[in-house]
Enzyme design. Structure first.
Site, PDB file in Angstrom:
ATOM      1  N   CYS A  25       0.837  -1.201   0.000  1.00  0.00           N
ATOM      2  CA  CYS A  25       0.000   0.000   0.000  1.00  0.00           C
ATOM      3  C   CYS A  25       0.872   1.252   0.000  1.00  0.00           C
ATOM      4  O   CYS A  25       1.816   1.368   0.781  1.00  0.00           O
ATOM      5  CB  CYS A  25      -0.926   0.002   1.211  1.00  0.00           C
ATOM      6  SG  CYS A  25      -2.008  -1.446   1.300  1.00  0.00           S
ATOM      7  N   SER A 127      -9.374  -3.944   6.249  1.00  0.00           N
ATOM      8  CA  SER A 127      -9.059  -2.679   5.587  1.00  0.00           C
ATOM      9  C   SER A 127      -9.572  -2.708   4.150  1.00  0.00           C
ATOM     10  O   SER A 127      -9.215  -3.587   3.371  1.00  0.00           O
ATOM     11  CB  SER A 127      -7.551  -2.439   5.595  1.00  0.00           C
ATOM     12  OG  SER A 127      -7.076  -2.316   6.917  1.00  0.00           O
ATOM     13  N   ARG A 139      -4.022   0.395  -2.735  1.00  0.00           N
ATOM     14  CA  ARG A 139      -3.875  -0.880  -2.025  1.00  0.00           C
ATOM     15  C   ARG A 139      -3.655  -2.028  -3.024  1.00  0.00           C
ATOM     16  O   ARG A 139      -4.536  -2.847  -3.260  1.00  0.00           O
ATOM     17  CB  ARG A 139      -5.103  -1.147  -1.148  1.00  0.00           C
ATOM     18  CG  ARG A 139      -5.348  -0.064  -0.105  1.00  0.00           C
ATOM     19  CD  ARG A 139      -6.468  -0.436   0.847  1.00  0.00           C
ATOM     20  NE  ARG A 139      -6.151  -1.621   1.616  1.00  0.00           N
ATOM     21  CZ  ARG A 139      -5.381  -1.626   2.723  1.00  0.00           C
ATOM     22  NH1 ARG A 139      -4.849  -0.501   3.164  1.00  0.00           N
ATOM     23  NH2 ARG A 139      -5.146  -2.739   3.354  1.00  0.00           N
ATOM     24  N   ASP A 279       1.546   1.829  18.390  1.00  0.00           N
ATOM     25  CA  ASP A 279       1.683   1.340  17.018  1.00  0.00           C
ATOM     26  C   ASP A 279       2.296   2.388  16.102  1.00  0.00           C
ATOM     27  O   ASP A 279       2.945   2.064  15.115  1.00  0.00           O
ATOM     28  CB  ASP A 279       0.301   0.930  16.502  1.00  0.00           C
ATOM     29  CG  ASP A 279       0.374   0.075  15.243  1.00  0.00           C
ATOM     30  OD1 ASP A 279       1.399  -0.611  15.067  1.00  0.00           O
ATOM     31  OD2 ASP A 279      -0.588   0.086  14.466  1.00  0.00           O
TER      32      ASP A 279
END
Length: 377
Positions: A25, A127, A139, A279
């Site tokens: 991506c 996603s 993507r 994250d």
């Protein structure tokens, strides 16, 4: 032995495949992070590390959530996750409540995965940026081929097996420009639980590469109007961002970390056992330790030493007098510039100038409805 008293509620994010992924991506924030540390990708997580993180996470806890992300977590295979759940059951002798989350690109999911997720009550996020042409814009697979068909197959498998599912969309200028078609596409697939996250800037500071704040503001207004209309339909849609706004207006704490106004205590465990505080900050300078070598107390101490939780306390001077600061809370610190100004300040101002009164009305109605239900009981 560590003593936690009544025990914390722990959130453990696990990256079993490290930063490995079968997609490439264009806007992937984790690849950007991994490329900015000494070791970008580790081997898959072994059973020794799994046992260590499970035991230390459960010890003294009131409840634990194990959330799997990547990279792409499904790359390690379904057998790995079956074994993980077995280890949790074997080690959880005190019956501590355990929840599971799984964020994935969905391309490898099938009915076997669906049955496993359903049986073990996983909350799954897939996603997806919408219909094929829009989704495939950023993507793509590593060979630059389209990924949409595999993603839709994964979504259908989850729906078919009754999995608790939400769809996560990264908002870009292209998503905003095609929002009406995207919304209709999600509803056609019965996807009523939706998350929209603003595309994150790369670490090199190249701002607004994929999403302009004004475009994002217009998108949020259109999204809010669709959401409000859905609340009056037989199939209301849940939008995580707006659900959190309403919770704040009702006097409850938000569920989303970036809406707290400060960083929360989290543990992100890379596949080699390295632990990070967030994250968005899995970088060498933010390492807390290794789950194979350190206790939770030691990891917490390291978080305090690097002052991670308090880095987000400083806000821009404009925030002090801003009428929507109590709801906005200056966003995630990863979305702030060098002066601590929220990157999407203008976006939120646009949204609340148009929809603020409606949000307040919804919150008031829900509070009154809640009070009536309490009185009846």
């Amino acid at each position: 032995m560590e003593n936690f008293g009544s025990g914390p509620v722990r959130s453990i994010m696990i990256k079993p495949a490290s930063s490995a992924c079968n997609l490439g991506c264009d806007y992937c924030f984790y690849k950007d992070e991994a490329d900015n540390r000494s070791v970008s990708c580790h081997p898959f997580m072994d059973e020794r590390t799994v046992a260590s993180l499970v035991e230390k996470s459960l010890h003294g806890a009131q409840a634990v959530t194990f959330a799997f992300q990547g990279g792409e977590p499904s790359l390690v295979g379904l057998a790995w996750f079956r074994r993980f759940v077995e280890i949790v059951k074997d080690r959880n002798l005190q019956g501590i409540p355990v929840n599971y989350g799984f964020q994935t690109n969905g391309t490898l999911l099938d009915d076997d995965w669906g049955r496993f997720f359903f049986e073990n009550q996983f909350l799954v996020g897939i996603s997806c940026d919408g219909f094929s042409k829009l989704h495939n814009l950023y993507r793509k697979r590593l060979d630059s081929k389209k990924s949409s068909d595999a993603v839709f197959h994964g979504i259908d498998a989850m729906v078919r097996n009754g999995v608790a599912l939400n769809v996560l969309t990264v908002v870009t200028n292209a998503v905003a420009d095609n929002f009406d078609a995207l919304w209709d596409f999600f509803l056609s697939k019965g996807l009523l639980f939706q998350q929209y996250i603003a595309c994150l800037d790369p670490l090199d500071g190249e701002g607004n590469r994929f999403l302009d704040p004004v475009v994002y503001g217009r998108f949020l207004i259109r999204l809010a109007r669709k959401w409000v209309a859905s609340l009056q339909s037989p199939k209301p849609v849940s939008i995580r961002l707006f659900d959190n706004f309403i919770s704040i207006l009702m006097g409850y704490p938000p569920e989303a970390c970036d809406m707290n106004g400060h960083c929360s205590i989290q543990y992100v465990v890379e596949s080699d056992g390295t632990v990070y505080p967030c994250d968005f900050y899995c970088l060498d300078r933010y390492e807390l330790g290794n789950i194979n070598e350190h206790t939770i107390t030691q990891l917490d101490r390291r978080r305090d030493e690097i002052n991670f939780l308090h880095e987000a306390d400083s806000i821009h001077e404009d925030c002090v007098s801003c009428p929507i600061f109590s709801v906005c809370r200056a966003g995630c610190k990863r979305n702030r510039d060098a002066s601590n100004k929220f990157r999407f300040c203008e976006s939120y101002r646009m949204l609340f100038a148009t929809m603020g009164d409606t949000f307040v009305e919804i919150a008031r109605w829900m509070s009154e409805h809640e009070e009536k239900n309490t009185t009846i009981r």
